[in-house]
Design an enzyme around this catalytic site. Structure first.
Site, PDB file in Angstrom:
ATOM      1  N   GLU A 170      44.593  36.956  54.523  1.00 30.94           N
ATOM      2  CA  GLU A 170      43.589  37.700  55.272  1.00 30.94           C
ATOM      3  C   GLU A 170      43.726  37.650  56.707  1.00 30.94           C
ATOM      4  OE1 GLU A 170      40.110  35.687  53.418  1.00 30.94           O
ATOM      5  OE2 GLU A 170      40.621  36.530  51.630  1.00 30.94           O
ATOM      6  N   GLY A 207      39.968  37.092  45.364  1.00 27.00           N
ATOM      7  CA  GLY A 207      38.422  37.602  45.237  1.00 27.00           C
ATOM      8  C   GLY A 207      38.347  38.809  44.412  1.00 27.00           C
ATOM      9  N   HIS A 249      46.849  32.511  55.949  1.00 21.26           N
ATOM     10  CA  HIS A 249      46.384  33.175  54.864  1.00 21.26           C
ATOM     11  C   HIS A 249      46.293  34.755  54.789  1.00 21.26           C
ATOM     12  CE1 HIS A 249      43.158  34.422  52.279  1.00 21.26           C
ATOM     13  NE2 HIS A 249      42.794  33.366  51.730  1.00 21.26           N
ATOM     14  N   GLU A 294      49.368  32.312  47.000  1.00 20.77           N
ATOM     15  CA  GLU A 294      48.158  33.086  46.716  1.00 20.77           C
ATOM     16  C   GLU A 294      48.788  34.664  46.579  1.00 20.77           C
ATOM     17  OE1 GLU A 294      44.418  31.064  48.244  1.00 20.77           O
ATOM     18  OE2 GLU A 294      45.376  31.761  49.816  1.00 20.77           O
ATOM     19  N   LYS A 333      35.991  30.441  54.012  1.00 20.22           N
ATOM     20  CA  LYS A 333      36.270  31.783  54.736  1.00 20.22           C
ATOM     21  C   LYS A 333      35.076  31.637  55.586  1.00 20.22           C
ATOM     22  CE  LYS A 333      38.843  33.531  50.941  1.00 20.22           C
ATOM     23  NZ  LYS A 333      39.126  34.567  50.113  1.00 20.22           N
ATOM     24  N   SER A 354      41.266  33.619  42.574  1.00 15.87           N
ATOM     25  CA  SER A 354      40.223  33.624  41.605  1.00 15.87           C
ATOM     26  C   SER A 354      40.582  32.537  40.545  1.00 15.87           C
ATOM     27  CB  SER A 354      40.326  34.995  40.802  1.00 15.87           C
ATOM     28  OG  SER A 354      40.144  36.214  41.506  1.00 15.87           O
ATOM     29  N   ASN A 379      38.559  26.942  50.334  1.00 17.69           N
ATOM     30  CA  ASN A 379      38.578  27.704  51.598  1.00 17.69           C
ATOM     31  C   ASN A 379      37.234  28.613  51.599  1.00 17.69           C
ATOM     32  OD1 ASN A 379      39.187  29.480  53.755  1.00 17.69           O
ATOM     33  ND2 ASN A 379      40.596  30.664  52.456  1.00 17.69           N
TER      34      ASN A 379
HETATM   35  P1  PGA Z   1      39.539  33.333  45.754  1.00 20.52           P
HETATM   36  O1  PGA Z   1      40.163  33.263  47.137  1.00 20.52           O
HETATM   37  O2  PGA Z   1      39.377  32.259  45.072  1.00 20.52           O
HETATM   38  O3  PGA Z   1      38.091  33.691  46.099  1.00 20.52           O
HETATM   39  O4  PGA Z   1      40.274  34.357  44.967  1.00 20.52           O
HETATM   40  C1  PGA Z   1      41.185  32.442  47.402  1.00 20.52           C
HETATM   41  C2  PGA Z   1      41.626  32.258  48.695  1.00 20.52           C
HETATM   42  O5  PGA Z   1      41.832  33.410  49.467  1.00 20.52           O
HETATM   43  O6  PGA Z   1      42.067  31.257  49.063  1.00 20.52           O
END
Ligand code: PGA
Length: 253
Positions: free
Chosen positions: A96, A172, A94, A166, A11, A213, A9
């Site tokens: 976000e 992140g 997601h 998640e 983003k 992460s 992903n």
């Molecule tokens: P990350 O994000 O691996 O940077 O923690 C995962 C995601 O949001 O799908």
């Protein structure tokens, strides 16, 4: 036997030339890893270029968002048919999108239905916040997200889903869930919730990715768990060496 599925992903990162460069580098390794499912989800502007580059490689393409209506006056949105012209996957709900763009289990449900109607495989994201986790509400939140986001689907539709668990506090932050804790949520909460909706047999076939992460040094620990069927990778999907290392770990596990 569920196949492992590793998806990147990206983003809101990478211009078209940057995306072309990364995909070209990724293909050197990902193309041959045909024992696993693997996909990239770049920003919408790079999807046409990516679709051409990935054609016939076995590496899938996903979009990060779409609307649920077929067409019309929805400025700024992409219709399911537009995404389906280029992609096989669509990330839905997601955290976000839920946090910054007002998505709810209700809009997730509309998007999942629209995706399936257009032959797209939704990667449906669920996960609890830090406060919910600390209040011991993870199971309650995650099963509510599964029930709400996947309401009114048939078992045949259920069989076409991918789920990404998640935990928001792990995204992140560099602070991943432990493999054992994540597996316990997959095995004892998410899969039973899927079984309630679609029956045990369908639930056993659905890929449940972990996200938050995931890095080359912790990936194998996740992938050797009984109910972690791959990863949705954010930060570590933006560099060819880290994403291919994670994909290789999935292929080895
Ligand atoms: P990350 O994000 O691996 O940077 O923690 C995962 C995601 O949001 O799908």
């Amino acid at each position: 036997m569920r196949r492992k599925f590793v998806a990147g992903n990206w983003k809101m990162n990478k211009t078209i030339p940057e995306a072309r460069q990364l995909i070209t580098e990724l293909l050197l390794t990902l193309k041959s890893l045909d024992g696993i499912d693997r996909a990239v989800c770049p920003p919408s502007t790079s999807l046409p270029m990516a679709a051409k580059l990935l054609q016939g490689t076995g590496v899938g393409l996903g979009a990060q968002n779409m609307y649920w209506e077929d067409s019309g006056a929805f400025t700024g949105e992409l219709a399911p048919a537009m995404v389906a012209e280029l992609c096989e996957y669509i990330i839905v709900g997601h955290s976000e999108r839920r946090q910054y763009f007002g998505e709810t289990d209700g809009t997730v449900n509309l998007k999942v239905k629209a995706a399936l109607a257009h032959g797209l495989t939704p990667i449906v994201c669920i996960g609890e916040s830090l406060e919910e986790n600390q209040a011991g509400k993870t199971a309650e939140v995650v099963s509510r997200q599964v029930r709400g986001g996947l309401a009114d689907l048939t078992p045949e539709q259920g069989a076409k889903l991918v789920i990404a668990y998640e935990p928001i506090w792990a995204i992140g932050t560099g602070l991943a869930a432990t493999a054992e804790d994540a597996n316990a949520i997959h095995r004892d909460v998410v899969r039973p919730a899927l079984a309630e909706l679609f029956g045990e047999q369908v639930a056993q076939g659905i890929q449940i990715q972990y996200g938050g992460s995931v890095k080359p040094d912790n990936a194998l620990g996740f992938f050797t768990q009984s109910d972690i069927d791959g990863a949705l990778v954010g930060g570590a999907s933006l560099k060819a060496d880290s994403f291919t290392a994670i994909a290789k770990a999935a292929a080895e596990s």
